[in-house]
Design an enzyme around this catalytic site. Structure first.
Site, PDB file in Angstrom:
ATOM      1  N   CYS A 172      -5.230   5.644   5.211  1.00  0.00           N
ATOM      2  CA  CYS A 172      -4.687   4.315   5.178  1.00  0.00           C
ATOM      3  C   CYS A 172      -6.592   3.103   4.666  1.00  0.00           C
ATOM      4  CB  CYS A 172      -3.939   2.692   5.603  1.00  0.00           C
ATOM      5  SG  CYS A 172      -3.936   1.844   5.133  1.00  0.00           S
TER       6      CYS A 172
ATOM      7  N   GLU B 198       1.002  -1.181   0.207  1.00  0.00           N
ATOM      8  CA  GLU B 198      -0.178   0.261   0.024  1.00  0.00           C
ATOM      9  C   GLU B 198       0.635   1.357  -0.029  1.00  0.00           C
ATOM     10  OE1 GLU B 198      -3.142   1.105   0.129  1.00  0.00           O
ATOM     11  OE2 GLU B 198      -3.021   2.650   0.865  1.00  0.00           O
TER      12      GLU B 198
ATOM     13  N   CYS C 275       0.028   4.773   5.288  1.00  0.00           N
ATOM     14  CA  CYS C 275      -0.295   4.656   6.566  1.00  0.00           C
ATOM     15  C   CYS C 275       1.877   5.715   7.449  1.00  0.00           C
ATOM     16  CB  CYS C 275       0.218   3.438   7.562  1.00  0.00           C
ATOM     17  SG  CYS C 275      -1.620   2.166   8.083  1.00  0.00           S
TER      18      CYS C 275
ATOM     19  N   SER D 259       4.372   1.230   9.769  1.00  0.00           N
ATOM     20  CA  SER D 259       5.799   2.032   9.036  1.00  0.00           C
ATOM     21  C   SER D 259       6.079   2.738   9.032  1.00  0.00           C
ATOM     22  CB  SER D 259       4.773   1.101   7.921  1.00  0.00           C
ATOM     23  OG  SER D 259       4.319   0.252   7.241  1.00  0.00           O
TER      24      SER D 259
ATOM     25  N   CYS E  15       3.511  -0.036   3.957  1.00  0.00           N
ATOM     26  CA  CYS E  15       2.294   0.675   3.904  1.00  0.00           C
ATOM     27  C   CYS E  15       3.089   1.729   4.186  1.00  0.00           C
ATOM     28  CB  CYS E  15       1.508   0.405   5.288  1.00  0.00           C
ATOM     29  SG  CYS E  15      -0.246   1.720   5.075  1.00  0.00           S
TER      30      CYS E  15
ATOM     31  N   HIS F 141      -6.461   3.299  12.637  1.00  0.00           N
ATOM     32  CA  HIS F 141      -6.114   4.868  13.082  1.00  0.00           C
ATOM     33  C   HIS F 141      -7.936   5.104  13.778  1.00  0.00           C
ATOM     34  CE1 HIS F 141      -2.774   4.446  11.317  1.00  0.00           C
ATOM     35  NE2 HIS F 141      -2.839   4.263  10.659  1.00  0.00           N
TER      36      HIS F 141
ATOM     37  N   ARG G 172       0.759  -3.779  11.185  1.00  0.00           N
ATOM     38  CA  ARG G 172       2.084  -4.044  10.953  1.00  0.00           C
ATOM     39  C   ARG G 172       2.582  -3.258  11.907  1.00  0.00           C
ATOM     40  NH1 ARG G 172      -0.867  -3.376   7.535  1.00  0.00           N
ATOM     41  NH2 ARG G 172      -1.260  -4.967   5.525  1.00  0.00           N
TER      42      ARG G 172
ATOM     43  N   CYS H 129      -5.131  -1.128   6.272  1.00  0.00           N
ATOM     44  CA  CYS H 129      -5.374  -1.377   7.607  1.00  0.00           C
ATOM     45  C   CYS H 129      -6.881  -0.019   8.581  1.00  0.00           C
ATOM     46  CB  CYS H 129      -4.255  -0.645   9.013  1.00  0.00           C
ATOM     47  SG  CYS H 129      -3.666   0.357   8.903  1.00  0.00           S
TER      48      CYS H 129
HETATM   49 NI1  NFE Z   1      -2.132   1.452   5.767  1.00  0.00          NI
HETATM   50 FE1  NFE Z   1      -1.165   0.096   9.143  1.00  0.00          FE
HETATM   51  C1  NFE Z   1      -0.682  -1.194   9.870  1.00  0.00           C
HETATM   52  C2  NFE Z   1      -1.025   1.073  10.597  1.00  0.00           C
HETATM   53  S1  NFE Z   1       1.084   0.842   9.000  1.00  0.00           S
HETATM   54  S2  NFE Z   1      -2.043  -0.484   7.194  1.00  0.00           S
HETATM   55  O1  NFE Z   1      -1.136  -2.571  10.016  1.00  0.00           O
HETATM   56  O2  NFE Z   1      -1.189   1.749  11.400  1.00  0.00           O
HETATM   57  O3  NFE Z   1       2.425   0.403   9.148  1.00  0.00           O
END
Ligand code: NFE
Ligand code: MG
Length: 564
Positions: free
Chosen positions: A60, A13, A546, A499, A543, A67, A476, A63
């Site tokens: 994102c 992503e 993110c 990430s 990702c 958030h 992640r 995931c």
């Molecule tokens: Ni966009 Fe995420 C996850 C977050 S990033 S995927 O899992 O926070 O690493």
């Protein structure tokens, strides 16, 4: 010396670029860059803290829950709100099924093609594929007729020159090691996983009204009503439906994903000695067991220098972000997220460009550090910390995997270990999800219909100033949101996401981020086809959306590998 650029790295992503130096067939240095920016943290300033989750959720589309969870937890922490038990269990179900779905998607759709040569499956004998699959599990679809059907479908694709999702890979690369029968089996499961993931995530639709981006989050709990007597609320019928979907989720993980993971890994054991990287691992822990979420099912902790004999505690005050190699304004001092800022200041080359000068700033990702140390976050960190903490289900699952592969715990510190740990986490969560559903059902059965604590809903009841943080261990890895509230509005908001930790550029002292460190030493058979770099980078499940809180509006560009 060969200099390799992969931009963008696909099957992730967002937009990630890797520059690497290769000498005598090995990566000797690497730089990780993100080349796009959006800046949602700034958009949040001045808004109502109760609305923040709705905006941060849009960091994102992969995931899609994480958030919102981290955001409501940050506000709850700032305002000292205790979340009711039912809401914690509903959140666990939403988080848990996200993890299971996300990891299966990662294994089959984002990572498997680094190990599985789809085109080799065309040469397989479907009878032998069926025999192989039957030796691994009693999954009912594993018949010769079924595999023959998949092979025919695949050959129709290839003969028409329409490889679709299988286009643009390094097919036939000498680093692919699976026999044709195993390749065909994995290809069949790739296709099955597409259908399966669409089904199991219906749990989000039941509990959150939709997926991606469930809509029932709320500061203080969950906004889904609980009422066994109502068709418009969480009732016995819906709980039963969730139970069925959880069975479906667990069956696929136990009978398809884990057997495939072990089968594929057994051909690539040399990858247990490649791609370790930093050797520091951090997890925030996850899955509250009680109202208020202090006691967690998976433990938080930090492991330093691969030393499994000691798990250090996590303290949010020790997190700080450097911007010395990132395109932001800042005076070189690492900032704790309550003090952090996101003022873009691009000094990189004007596109189109061949190389980014990595002696200057080279990424939109910041460099978070814990007590000045770079950390790897993600499934491997979670599993290592749980294993070293003596978490019984984790110890059982890890020992089973190590035994089947015939390797010791040191094999976990690797690209293969990262990929195996993701499977282990999936297995553990798929088995625990029914427990959380049972807890919720029992609580409702006992007459508790509360899903929301609204004692501090009214900003008139808030202190003039408050600050908080919300931790969530996302698919992640370790995710933190930090908020400062002043007179009912957001004064500052910073997210430090998994990430961001893993994709970070070097810090002020030149210490590499997790991707960069993991690539050093990686063997490269052909610098024009750096499949091995993809293996290690994909093992983190990057990702970038993110990591820099961006979206990539032109994300369909083909991968561009340059060697100079
Ligand atoms: Ni966009 Fe995420 C996850 C977050 S990033 S995927 O899992 O926070 O690493
Ligand atoms: Mg941030």
């Amino acid at each position: 010396m060969a200099k390799i650029v992969i931009d963008p790295i696909t099957r992730i992503e967002g937009h990630l670029r890797i520059q690497a130096e290769v000498n005598d067939g090995r990566v000797t240095d690497a730089w990780s860059s993100s080349t796009m920016f959006r800046g949602i943290e700034k958009i949040l300033q001045g808004r109502d803290p109760r609305d923040a989750w709705y905006f941060t959720q849009r960091f994102c589309g992969v995931c899609t829950t994480v958030h919102s969870i981290a955001s409501i937890r940050a506000v709850e922490n700032a305002l000292d709100i205790t979340v009711p038990y039912n809401a914690e269990m509903i959140r666990n179900l939403i988080i848990g099924i996200q993890v299971v779905q996300d990891h299966v998607i990662h294994f089959y759709h984002l990572h498997a093609l680094d190990w599985v040569d789809i085109t080799s499956g065309l040469k397989a004998d479907p009878v032998k594929s069926a025999a192989l699959a039957a030796s691994l599990s009693d999954w009912p679809l594993n018949s010769p007729t079924y595999f023959k059907g998949v092979q025919e479908k695949l050959s129709t694709f290839v003969n028409k020159g329409r490889l679709g999702p299988f286009a643009n890979a390094y097919w036939g690369h000498p680093a692919y090691k699976l026999p044709p029968e195993a390749n065909l089996m994995a290809t069949a499961h790739y296709l099955e996983a597409l259908d399966w993931q669409r089904e199991v995530i219906k749990i989000h639709a039941i509990l959150g009204s939709k997926n991606p981006h469930p809509q029932t989050f709320v500061v203080g709990g969950m906004a889904i009503p609980i009422d066994p007597a109502s068709q418009n609320a969480l009732n016995a019928e819906k709980l039963a439906e969730i139970g069925e979907l959880l069975k479906k989720a667990r069956r696929f993980v136990e009978q398809v994903y884990i057997p495939d993971l072990l089968a594929v890994a057994s051909y690539y054991k040399e990858w247990a000695g490649i791609g370790a990287g930093i050797g520091n691992y951090m997890t925030y822990g996850e899955y509250p067991r009680e109202a208020g979420g202090k006691k967690l099912w998976l433990p938080p902790g930090i492991i330093l220098n691969r030393d499994l004999s000691r798990v250090c505690p996590v303290d949010h005050r020790k997190v700080a972000e450097y911007v010395d190699n990132s395109w932001y304004e800042g005076d070189g001092k690492p900032l704790h997220p309550w003090e952090g800022s996101t003022e873009a200041h691009y000094t990189g080359p004007a596109p189109p460009y061949d190389m980014i000068d990595t002696n200057a700033k080279y990424s939109w990702v910041k460099s978070p550090r814990y007590e000045e140390k770079a950390m790897e976050v993600g499934p491997l960190a979670k599993i290592l910390v749980a294993y070293a903490s003596g978490h019984a289900p984790t110890r059982g699952a890890v020992d089973m995997v190590l035994k089947q592969l015939g390797v010791g715990p040191e094999a976990l510190f690797s690209t293969l270990g990262r990929t195996a740990a993701r499977g282990i986490e999936t297995l553990l969560v798929a088995r625990e999800l029914p427990v959380w559903l049972g807890n919720l059902t029992a609580s409702i059965g006992g007459g508790d219909y509360t899903a929301h604590n609204n004692e501090r809903w009214d900003p008139a009841d808030w202190p003039a100033e408050a600050s908080g943080y919300g931790f969530h261990d996302a698919p992640r890895g370790a995710l933190g949101h930090w908020i400062r509230i002043k007179e009912g509005k957001i004064l500052n908001y910073q997210a430090v996401v998994p990430s961001t930790w893993n994709a970070s550029p070097r810090d002020a002292r030149g210490e590499r981020g997790a991707y960069e460190a993991a690539l050093v030493g990686t063997p490269i058979a052909d610098p024009n086809k750096p499949l091995e770099i993809l293996r290690t980078i994909h093992s983190f499940d990057p990702c970038l959306a993110c990591a820099v809180h961006v979206t990539d509006p032109e994300g369909n560009e083909l991968i561009n590998v340059k060697v100079s």
